[in-house]
Design a protein around this motif. Structure first.
Motif, short mmCIF file in Angstrom:
data_model
loop_
_atom_site.label_atom_id
_atom_site.label_comp_id
_atom_site.label_asym_id
_atom_site.label_seq_id
_atom_site.Cartn_x
_atom_site.Cartn_y
_atom_site.Cartn_z
N ARG A 116 -47.30 -18.03 -66.90
CA ARG A 116 -48.22 -19.11 -67.28
C ARG A 116 -47.54 -20.44 -66.98
N MET A 117 -48.04 -21.14 -65.97
CA MET A 117 -47.45 -22.40 -65.53
C MET A 117 -48.14 -23.58 -66.21
N ASN A 118 -47.36 -24.51 -66.68
CA ASN A 118 -47.86 -25.77 -67.23
C ASN A 118 -47.33 -26.93 -66.40
N THR A 119 -48.06 -28.03 -66.42
CA THR A 119 -47.63 -29.24 -65.72
C THR A 119 -47.80 -30.45 -66.63
N VAL A 120 -46.77 -31.27 -66.70
CA VAL A 120 -46.87 -32.56 -67.39
C VAL A 120 -46.75 -33.64 -66.34
N SER A 127 -44.65 -39.52 -62.27
CA SER A 127 -43.85 -38.32 -62.02
C SER A 127 -44.53 -37.09 -62.60
N SER A 128 -44.01 -35.91 -62.26
CA SER A 128 -44.56 -34.68 -62.82
C SER A 128 -43.51 -33.60 -62.84
N ILE A 129 -43.71 -32.62 -63.73
CA ILE A 129 -42.89 -31.42 -63.76
C ILE A 129 -43.81 -30.23 -63.99
N THR A 130 -43.60 -29.17 -63.20
CA THR A 130 -44.34 -27.92 -63.35
C THR A 130 -43.35 -26.83 -63.72
N PHE A 131 -43.67 -26.04 -64.75
CA PHE A 131 -42.70 -25.11 -65.31
C PHE A 131 -43.44 -23.95 -65.98
N PRO A 132 -42.79 -22.79 -66.12
CA PRO A 132 -43.41 -21.68 -66.85
C PRO A 132 -43.22 -21.87 -68.35
N VAL A 179 -42.50 -19.58 -70.37
CA VAL A 179 -41.33 -18.74 -70.68
C VAL A 179 -40.57 -18.49 -69.39
N PHE A 180 -39.24 -18.60 -69.44
CA PHE A 180 -38.41 -18.33 -68.27
C PHE A 180 -38.05 -16.85 -68.25
N SER A 181 -38.77 -16.08 -67.46
CA SER A 181 -38.46 -14.66 -67.30
C SER A 181 -37.69 -14.48 -66.00
N GLY A 182 -37.12 -13.33 -65.81
CA GLY A 182 -36.36 -13.08 -64.59
C GLY A 182 -34.93 -13.58 -64.69
N ASN A 183 -34.33 -13.83 -63.52
CA ASN A 183 -32.90 -14.14 -63.47
C ASN A 183 -32.58 -15.62 -63.40
N ASP A 184 -33.60 -16.47 -63.42
CA ASP A 184 -33.34 -17.91 -63.34
C ASP A 184 -34.41 -18.68 -64.09
N ARG A 185 -34.24 -20.01 -64.13
CA ARG A 185 -35.19 -20.92 -64.79
C ARG A 185 -35.60 -21.96 -63.76
N LYS A 186 -36.78 -21.79 -63.18
CA LYS A 186 -37.21 -22.65 -62.08
C LYS A 186 -38.28 -23.64 -62.53
N VAL A 187 -38.10 -24.91 -62.13
CA VAL A 187 -39.13 -25.93 -62.35
C VAL A 187 -39.27 -26.72 -61.06
N PHE A 235 -30.44 -22.79 -63.97
CA PHE A 235 -31.61 -23.66 -64.01
C PHE A 235 -31.75 -24.28 -62.62
N ILE A 236 -32.94 -24.15 -62.04
CA ILE A 236 -33.16 -24.60 -60.66
C ILE A 236 -34.31 -25.61 -60.63
N VAL A 237 -34.02 -26.79 -60.06
CA VAL A 237 -35.02 -27.84 -59.91
C VAL A 237 -35.38 -27.95 -58.43
N SER A 238 -36.66 -27.80 -58.12
CA SER A 238 -37.11 -27.93 -56.74
C SER A 238 -37.84 -29.25 -56.56
N THR A 239 -37.53 -29.93 -55.46
CA THR A 239 -38.25 -31.15 -55.07
C THR A 239 -38.85 -30.91 -53.69
N ARG A 240 -39.47 -31.94 -53.16
CA ARG A 240 -40.06 -31.80 -51.82
C ARG A 240 -38.99 -31.53 -50.77
N GLN A 241 -37.75 -32.03 -50.99
CA GLN A 241 -36.73 -31.95 -49.96
C GLN A 241 -35.54 -31.06 -50.31
N SER A 242 -35.37 -30.71 -51.60
CA SER A 242 -34.12 -30.02 -51.94
C SER A 242 -34.31 -29.07 -53.11
N GLN A 243 -33.22 -28.36 -53.39
CA GLN A 243 -33.15 -27.48 -54.55
C GLN A 243 -31.83 -27.76 -55.26
#
Length: 383
Positions: free
Chosen positions: A172-176, A200-205, A207-215, A233-241
């Motif tokens: 279940r993804m939420n966005t602020v 700005s915005s952040i999209t995140f689950p 609950v962080f399931s699996g082996n990482d926490r991605k936003v 914890f992994i943050v993705s942007t348009r250009q990087s991770q």
């Protein structure tokens, strides 16, 4: 304004117990040349004047930056000028004398519609597409999503709390999202804290399931990541991770900036762009030019200055005018228009983000930057 009401406001102002709105009422009253001054005794006026000057000295000392070059943005001159203004207040006999600083006569033009600073504004989009305007939502529980409670606190934070074993079969993804002129603070279910700057915005689950926490983020965000060695914890942007285990860092990835910048304040992060990587130490910054595979490492003299926005300030370090005005445009949600060539200047200093647009362009006038407010825009003139 009647005498009793004014006395009450002045007492709150001088004891530093006034609300932001009450502070604005008092200061607007003082700065109005045609202010209505109720009858007061000479003793009352003298007492208020002494309290105001003492209070003002403390505020100027707390907010005056050190400016090291004559051509830099002279914030200190502005605050000294403000001190001179207030020194002429309430001199007796119930009359108000206001000696304002004299910026260039072409610099300041009152706006027909006030351009106001930003505030705590954001929209939450839930997994089912429902949108909640957070600044108008009531305090308390907003919703529950499969065992995760979403709450707005009295101080305006958005908090995710796991109340029971969640169902992780469906993500279940939420966005602020913060608008221009907005900012927001949220606490994710793993206790990671995120501050979003305007636009700005952040999209995140939930609950962080699996082996990482991605936003995923856009714009600018500051993170204080909860430590979890087994789940990066992994943050993705348009250009990087950006990959971390537990740390404090800021990411500026606005589309209208020339570069993306990741700045580390505490811990360690790995920044990846295509097949290139950088490991950052505190006080270092990874710079990625737009539409480039390059990553360059920069040493930051004062990493705390990068997150001044989170603490309620603009802070400029050898910034050019267009960079300064981009920040101002986002926070005040207004358009900036240049008449003629963009003046070549460098700006250094720190100022509160809650000042009015009128005060802001008065400050700019002391650097020789000529601006005016017209049709709800900030106009920058070449001369």
């Amino acid at each position: 304004m009647d005498t009793e009401r004014l006395n009450d406001l002045l007492k709150k102002y001088n004891s530093q117990t006034a609300t932001p709105e009450e502070i604005r009422i008092v200061e607007d009253w003082y700065e109005s040349v045609n202010a209505e001054v109720p009858e007061m005794s000479v003793d009352e006026l003298a007492g208020h004047r002494a309290d105001i000057l003492a209070n003002l000295d403390a505020r100027i000392e707390a907010n005056s930056p050190v400016v090291t070059h004559q051509k830099n943005f002279l914030f200190r001159n502005y605050f000294l000028a403000k001190a001179a203004i207030f020194a002429g207040i309430l001199l007796g006999l119930g009359y108000l004398f206001l000696a304002k600083p004299k910026p260039d006569v072409h610099t300041v033009e009152m706006a027909k519609k006030e351009i106001t600073p930003g505030g705590n504004h954001a929209v939450l989009q839930l997994a089912d597409g429902t949108k909640v305007v957070l600044n108008s939502a009531s305090d308390g529980q907003i919703t529950e999503q499969a065992g995760v409670e979403v709450t707005k606190t009295r101080s305006g934070e958005l908090v995710y709390t796991m109340n029971e074993q969640p169902d992780t079969k469906i993500v279940r993804m939420n966005t602020v999202t913060t608008p221009r002129g907005g900012q927001y603070h949220l606490i994710l279910v793993d206790k990671t804290e995120v501050w979003l700057n305007s636009g700005s915005s952040i999209t995140f689950p939930t609950v962080f399931s699996g082996n990482d926490r991605k936003v995923t983020i856009t714009g600018e965000a500051y993170f204080e990541v909860a430590k979890n060695k087994s789940k990066p914890f992994i943050v993705s942007t348009r250009q990087s991770q950006i990959t971390v285990l537990g740390t404090h860092f800021n990411v500026n990835c606005y589309d209208d900036e020339e570069t993306e910048a990741t700045t580390l304040l505490e811990g360690a992060v790995k920044v990846t762009r295509q097949d290139r990587q950088l490991l950052l130490k505190p006080g270092q910054q990874a710079i990625i030019p737009n539409n480039s595979s390059l990553i360059t490492l920069h040493e930051v003299e004062d990493a705390e200055s990068i997150i001044a926005w989170k603490n309620g300030y603009f802070q400029f370090e050898n910034a050019d005018l267009t960079s300064v005005m981009r920040q101002i445009s986002r926070w005040f949600d207004t358009e900036v228009q240049y008449n003629g060539p963009v003046p070549v200047k460098q700006f250094n200093g720190k100022i509160p983000r809650n000042i009015s647009a009128k005060e802001l362009i008065e400050m700019l006038s002391y650097s020789g930057t000529h601006c005016k407010i017209q049709n709800n825009k900030i106009i920058v003139n070449a001369n």
